[in-house]
Design a protein around this motif. Structure first.
Motif, PDB file in Angstrom:
ATOM      1  N   ALA A 111       0.839  -1.197   0.000  1.00 59.67           N
ATOM      2  CA  ALA A 111       0.000   0.000   0.000  1.00 59.67           C
ATOM      3  C   ALA A 111       0.875   1.248   0.000  1.00 59.67           C
ATOM      4  O   ALA A 111       1.907   1.298   0.681  1.00 59.67           O
ATOM      5  N   PRO A 112       0.505   2.280  -0.762  1.00 58.11           N
ATOM      6  CA  PRO A 112       1.305   3.514  -0.790  1.00 58.11           C
ATOM      7  C   PRO A 112       1.376   4.161   0.588  1.00 58.11           C
ATOM      8  O   PRO A 112       0.427   4.088   1.374  1.00 58.11           O
TER       9      PRO A 112
ATOM     10  N   MET B  35      14.771  11.180 -11.302  1.00 57.20           N
ATOM     11  CA  MET B  35      14.469  10.178 -12.326  1.00 57.20           C
ATOM     12  C   MET B  35      14.035   8.886 -11.651  1.00 57.20           C
ATOM     13  O   MET B  35      14.573   8.531 -10.599  1.00 57.20           O
ATOM     14  N   VAL B  36      13.083   8.193 -12.269  1.00 58.50           N
ATOM     15  CA  VAL B  36      12.619   6.902 -11.749  1.00 58.50           C
ATOM     16  C   VAL B  36      12.760   5.878 -12.864  1.00 58.50           C
ATOM     17  O   VAL B  36      12.204   6.047 -13.946  1.00 58.50           O
TER      18      VAL B  36
ATOM     19  N   SER C 166      -1.283   7.704 -18.454  1.00 55.67           N
ATOM     20  CA  SER C 166      -2.705   7.642 -18.102  1.00 55.67           C
ATOM     21  C   SER C 166      -2.904   7.083 -16.698  1.00 55.67           C
ATOM     22  O   SER C 166      -3.769   7.550 -15.948  1.00 55.67           O
ATOM     23  N   GLU C 167      -2.086   6.079 -16.310  1.00 56.15           N
ATOM     24  CA  GLU C 167      -2.211   5.541 -14.952  1.00 56.15           C
ATOM     25  C   GLU C 167      -1.732   6.558 -13.923  1.00 56.15           C
ATOM     26  O   GLU C 167      -2.308   6.659 -12.837  1.00 56.15           O
ATOM     27  N   LEU C 168      -0.695   7.323 -14.251  1.00 52.77           N
ATOM     28  CA  LEU C 168      -0.276   8.403 -13.355  1.00 52.77           C
ATOM     29  C   LEU C 168      -1.427   9.376 -13.120  1.00 52.77           C
ATOM     30  O   LEU C 168      -1.678   9.804 -11.987  1.00 52.77           O
TER      31      LEU C 168
ATOM     32  N   MET D 290       6.219  -5.503 -14.026  1.00 55.28           N
ATOM     33  CA  MET D 290       5.544  -4.849 -12.915  1.00 55.28           C
ATOM     34  C   MET D 290       4.156  -4.428 -13.390  1.00 55.28           C
ATOM     35  O   MET D 290       3.950  -4.145 -14.578  1.00 55.28           O
ATOM     36  N   LEU D 291       3.197  -4.374 -12.470  1.00 56.94           N
ATOM     37  CA  LEU D 291       1.861  -3.904 -12.802  1.00 56.94           C
ATOM     38  C   LEU D 291       1.869  -2.388 -12.967  1.00 56.94           C
ATOM     39  O   LEU D 291       2.549  -1.672 -12.223  1.00 56.94           O
ATOM     40  N   ILE D 292       1.105  -1.880 -13.920  1.00 55.92           N
ATOM     41  CA  ILE D 292       1.086  -0.439 -14.178  1.00 55.92           C
ATOM     42  C   ILE D 292       0.657   0.369 -12.945  1.00 55.92           C
ATOM     43  O   ILE D 292       1.307   1.366 -12.605  1.00 55.92           O
ATOM     44  N   PRO D 293      -0.418  -0.013 -12.220  1.00 53.75           N
ATOM     45  CA  PRO D 293      -0.788   0.788 -11.040  1.00 53.75           C
ATOM     46  C   PRO D 293       0.325   0.846  -9.994  1.00 53.75           C
ATOM     47  O   PRO D 293       0.579   1.904  -9.406  1.00 53.75           O
ATOM     48  N   GLU D 294       1.004  -0.287  -9.766  1.00 50.43           N
ATOM     49  CA  GLU D 294       2.087  -0.295  -8.785  1.00 50.43           C
ATOM     50  C   GLU D 294       3.224   0.611  -9.252  1.00 50.43           C
ATOM     51  O   GLU D 294       3.788   1.374  -8.458  1.00 50.43           O
ATOM     52  N   ALA D 295       3.562   0.542 -10.536  1.00 52.31           N
ATOM     53  CA  ALA D 295       4.638   1.380 -11.064  1.00 52.31           C
ATOM     54  C   ALA D 295       4.302   2.862 -10.888  1.00 52.31           C
ATOM     55  O   ALA D 295       5.148   3.659 -10.456  1.00 52.31           O
ATOM     56  N   ALA D 296       3.071   3.235 -11.207  1.00 48.22           N
ATOM     57  CA  ALA D 296       2.661   4.641 -11.089  1.00 48.22           C
ATOM     58  C   ALA D 296       2.708   5.112  -9.636  1.00 48.22           C
ATOM     59  O   ALA D 296       3.170   6.221  -9.338  1.00 48.22           O
ATOM     60  N   GLN D 297       2.239   4.268  -8.728  1.00 48.72           N
ATOM     61  CA  GLN D 297       2.266   4.638  -7.308  1.00 48.72           C
ATOM     62  C   GLN D 297       3.697   4.832  -6.812  1.00 48.72           C
ATOM     63  O   GLN D 297       3.988   5.770  -6.065  1.00 48.72           O
TER      64      GLN D 297
END
Length: 637
Positions: free
Chosen positions: A277-278, A450-451, A303-305, A489-496
């Motif tokens: 969890a974030p 940078m990430v 878009s997920e960001l 990696m899952l997109i939501p996890e990467a964005a978080q």
């Protein structure tokens, strides 16, 4: 006219309206409850003759008094087909109230006509009638909805806990699935019979499949961790049957497992990554109440960001994308969940430096996430000039605009392909990192960070949807090389994680996301084949369903990706984020080197472009050379 059989009569009853069914239930109780009272009196007095001669009308009246009480208790509002053990409590309480009322009235009026003990007998008999009649009706109605000719899928449920048992019960009246047995790891459940279904240990899966003619397996352990689910899926996929999964309780709206919740096993289930969890403080730091801008807002990551940013209630969200359709699509989607947060769609390219500065100043942007990039390796390899312009000079424009507009934080979305790159796309992203590193040194008023992370599942370039389409088409599945591995990696996890990494930045850091264990693409393809209930077609198994065919590495593609250039890495304070400080170029020197690269791009001189990229990124080497070294290392193992 067809003869009226018992089953056809039951089907007709099942098709009645809810009000008509209620009338039938009340009518049945109005007939049977007086008979229950008569039986109770007969048992108390010892004969039917004495019971019929003892205040018959009063018996009927007292029995019918139960009807309004049971109506108030909700027994006539319950849908019989879905009735459960709660009817026991409702029936018991309703009949107890009736007996209590009669006892009170009899005591007040000193009624001696009926033996009071017969009322207690009536409670037992009426309770047995009400409960048994409802469950008998439930059984008949459930049988009536089962199709006569269509075979239901015979299903083994892995997990005999609450979720698995509820799913099995739901399947009792499903037109699609039929639960035939359980499989469970717990020894105290094995060899038991639950809900009329036998429970087998995992070691006896093959026996269960043969004995019960199982056609598919559903994993129904929503509380299991990601690693546990992956281990279970790997265990059951060896049967060669299609494998499906019941999602976690968080994914289910009401938390009650149902047949409709069953879904295909996704590749995410095979990664074995538990969701972290974030951190609320980090997640909101650069967003809540601030003006946020996202470049490449219509892309997979962008878009997920945007979705994640909206959840933190920014003051305003600015969407920048050069594709009109992509910009329209993401704005249209976000409007449904914006909850009053203003959205500012901006159509334009990051190559338009004037536009970027104007938008950032006009909107008062405080946080920027730069996700716009050309990222498909073979396409950029074939279009070197446009790839360098967009990825290098577009990033330069974003950094310059952020500095001039006095943006507080500016975060670059990078890639693992920037580490010791073997292709123009990866090299261009490493140069983009150098641009941000230089910006951090020359513009201390803005935090530049940078990430860096690897492939994300579900992105426009992901192999997963491609493999799924190829399986549906009957194969073959095409991979570039049998030994190629990738991080996923899952997109939501990467964005978080991107948002949280940016919140931890102090300036100039390269944050590296923990991608877990790398995945061999060939193994991923085999798992997807098995989970579809198919077999791989090989020389040893020519009768298999789907062939896996290696078509050769694409231009610039290497066998494996890395996340770090050097060993200078430290923890960041977040379990999934590392922080690295890597080689940078002095800002004044970088400007001169970028000037040479710009001249080469403007002149369309590909050789000059590649030569200058190698000057900027000395670790940039040809893919063939790197892959030959890797292949030799693999051969020696």
């Amino acid at each position: 006219m067809m003869p009226l059989t018992p089953m056809s009569l039951i089907r007709r009853l099942a098709q009645l309206s809810p009000r008509a069914k209620m009338v039938v239930m009340v009518g049945g109780d109005a007939v049977c409850l007086p008979l229950c009272m008569l039986l109770a009196v007969a048992l108390r007095l010892g004969s039917w003759e004495d019971a019929l001669e003892t205040a018959l009308l009063m018996q009927v009246g007292l029995a019918l008094l139960a009807l309004p009480v049971m109506a108030i208790a909700g027994l006539y509002r319950a849908v019989v087909r879905y009735i459960d053990l709660s009817v026991l409590a409702a029936a018991s309480a309703a009949l107890a109230v009736v007996v209590l009322i009669v006892y009170v009235i009899a005591g007040m009026l000193q009624m001696q006509v009926l033996p009071r003990s017969s009322l207690l007998i009536f409670w037992f008999i009426a309770f047995a009638y009400v409960v048994s009649s409802r469950f008998f009706a439930r059984t008949l109605l459930r049988r009536s909805i089962r199709p006569g000719t269509r075979a239901r899928v015979r299903t083994a449920i892995y997990g005999a806990g609450d979720a698995g048992v509820q799913l099995a019960q739901a399947m009792h009246f499903s037109t699609e699935y039929k639960a035939v047995c359980f499989i469970d790891d717990r020894r105290d459940r094995q060899a038991m019979t639950i809900d009329n279904l036998k429970v087998y240990p995992p070691s006896s899966i093959d026996e269960a499949v043969v004995r019960h003619d199982v056609s598919q397996i559903v994993v129904a352990i929503p509380s299991a961790s990601a690693n546990q689910k992956r281990a279970i899926i790997e265990r059951v996929e060896a049967t060669g049957l299609p494998v499906k999964i019941l999602p976690g309780l968080v994914e289910m709206v009401d938390g009650n497992p149902a047949v409709a919740d069953i879904r295909q096993v996704d590749v995410a289930d095979l990664l074995g990554r538990d969701v972290v969890a974030p951190d609320p403080g980090l997640f909101a730091r650069n967003i809540a109440g601030k003006v946020v801008l996202v470049t490449g807002a219509g892309g997979s990551i962008g878009s997920e960001l945007c979705r994640q940013i909206l959840s933190q209630r920014p003051r305003r969200l600015v969407l920048v994308d050069h594709s009109e359709f992509a910009l329209y699509s993401i704005e249209h989607e976000l409007l449904a969940s914006a909850q009053g947060v203003p959205l500012v769609p901006c159509l334009g390219s990051v190559l338009d430096a004037t536009l970027l500065i104007e938008v950032m100043k006009r909107e008062g942007v405080q946080t920027v996430y730069h996700a716009a990039a050309y990222k498909h390796v073979p396409i950029v390899e074939a279009n070197v000039q446009q790839g360098l312009r967009n990825n290098v000079f577009g990033t330069y424009n974003v950094a310059k605009a952020a500095h001039e507009a006095r943006v507080e934080t500016c975060v670059l979305i990078s890639t693992d392909k920037a580490v010791r790159p073997t292709n123009v796309m990866g090299a261009s992203k490493r140069v983009a990192e150098l641009v941000f590193q230089a910006a951090a040194l020359r513009a201390p008023g803005t935090v530049f960070a940078m990430v860096r992370f690897g492939n994300v599942l579900g992105s426009s370039g992901s192999v997963v949807p491609l493999f799924r389409r190829q399986i549906q088409a009957g194969g073959p599945i095409t991979i570039t090389h049998p030994d190629i591995i990738r991080y996923f990696m899952l997109i939501p996890e990467a964005a978080q994680l991107v948002i949280q990494a940016g919140a931890m930045a102090r300036g100039g850091e390269v944050f590296v996301l923990d991608m877990g264990e790398p995945v061999r693409i060939a193994d991923l393809a085999r798992s997807m084949i098995r989970l579809s209930g198919l077999s791989e077609k090989t020389a040893e198994n020519p009768g298999g369903d789907i062939e896996i065919k290696a078509v050769g590495l694409r231009p610039g593609e290497k066998l494996f990706e890395e996340l770090l250039i050097g060993d200078n890495v430290v923890p960041s304070g977040h379990p999934r984020i590392l922080c690295a400080r890597e080689r940078h170029i002095d800002p004044s020197l970088l400007d001169k080197m970028l000037g040479v690269l710009r001249q080469a791009c403007d002149g369309g001189d590909t050789e000059a472009m590649l030569r200058q990229v190698r000057n900027l990124v000395p670790e940039f080497r040809p893919a063939d050379e790197v892959n030959a070294e890797v292949a030799g290392s693999l051969a020696r193992r």
